[in-house]
Design an enzyme around this catalytic site. Structure first.
Site, PDB file in Angstrom:
ATOM      1  CD  GLU A   1     -54.268  16.797  -0.852  1.00 11.31           C
ATOM      2  OE1 GLU A   1     -53.828  15.695  -0.993  1.00 11.31           O
ATOM      3  OE2 GLU A   1     -53.503  16.950   0.095  1.00 11.31           O
TER       4      GLU A   1
ATOM      5  CG  ASP B   1     -59.461  12.858  -4.169  1.00 10.38           C
ATOM      6  OD1 ASP B   1     -59.067  12.700  -5.502  1.00 10.38           O
ATOM      7  OD2 ASP B   1     -59.857  11.826  -3.677  1.00 10.38           O
TER       8      ASP B   1
ATOM      9  CG  ASP C   1     -51.394  17.282  -3.051  1.00 12.20           C
ATOM     10  OD1 ASP C   1     -51.900  16.373  -3.768  1.00 12.20           O
ATOM     11  OD2 ASP C   1     -50.308  16.935  -2.242  1.00 12.20           O
TER      12      ASP C   1
ATOM     13  CD  GLU D   1     -56.564  16.365  -5.318  1.00 10.78           C
ATOM     14  OE1 GLU D   1     -56.722  15.424  -6.090  1.00 10.78           O
ATOM     15  OE2 GLU D   1     -55.910  16.327  -4.159  1.00 10.78           O
TER      16      GLU D   1
END
Length: 232
Positions: free
Chosen positions: A43, A47, A116, A119
């Protein structure tokens, strides 16, 4: 749902299935099954990858937007609400591995978890498929959502709009005040409640999982009240 079959719909043939299993594993599942991994590290990488590729997508597809507009649009694109909507549209929740308690509380429908996971999967696809696979994935999911929906028109900077309106009316003393902070331990999130005050009077209230989001929602609420015609 079979992971490989799911991604074949997006022309992605998985090489390293372990990466994808990690990207789909919530820490509640990892704790229950004594696993040494969950999606959190992926994650983190996802991002950063999204920031880069969303920036590039917006730069080349929206040439008339200014730097400030692109920055605001990127922030809206990678925020939790947008990623959740995309993840929900493609039924990503059916793939997420959750612990018993999280499953009972329908963690597979929670915005924070689905955002999440999106990502984390972005990172897994980048590591497994390199840039070509990632562009294919984003083109059929996140970028498709941006193009097909009214996303661009709906993405507005309400705080700037409110500031401009007040300046045109020569009004000042605008303040954003945090009224409340609610902590959700199971999601490790804080829900902020923010009010907009003009000359000491409350004109709008908004909520969000970041102070910026709450302030934007409060500004939107304030604008709707200020623009509402007054009855004679």
């Amino acid at each position: 749902m079979n992971i490989k079959n799911f991604f074949e719909k997006y022309n992605i043939k998985i090489n390293n299935e372990k990466l994808f299993n990690e990207a789909l594993t919530h820490n509640s599942y990892a704790n229950e099954h004594k696993l040494k991994y969950s999606y959190q590290r992926l994650e983190f990488l996802g991002d950063a990858i999204l920031q880069m590729y969303v920036s590039r997508f917006l730069f080349f597809n929206y040439s008339k937007l200014s730097e400030g507009e692109l920055t605001r649009l990127r922030a809206s694109t990678v925020r939790e609400e947008t990623l959740f909507r995309v993840a929900k549209d493609i039924n990503l929740g059916a793939l997420v591995k959750l612990g018993h308690g999280e499953y009972i509380t329908k963690g597979y429908e929670k915005p924070s978890i689905l955002a999440d996971v999106f990502e984390a999967l972005t990172a897994a696809i980048y590591l497994d498929q390199k840039e070509d696979g990632l562009v294919t994935w984003l083109g059929q999911t996140l970028f498709k959502y941006i193009k097909d929906s009214n996303f661009i028109n709906d993405t507005k900077d309400f705080k700037s709009e409110l500031q401009e309106l007040l300046q045109s009316e020569k009004r000042s003393d605008l303040k954003y005040i945090i009224e409340k902070e609610d902590f959700f331990a199971n999601e490790n999130k804080i829900l902020y409640t923010v009010s907009v005050n003009l000359n000491g009077q409350k004109f709008g209230v908004g909520k969000g999982f970041s102070k910026q989001e709450a302030e934007q929602n409060a500004a939107s609420d304030c604008l709707s009240k200020l623009k509402k015609p007054t009855s004679n």
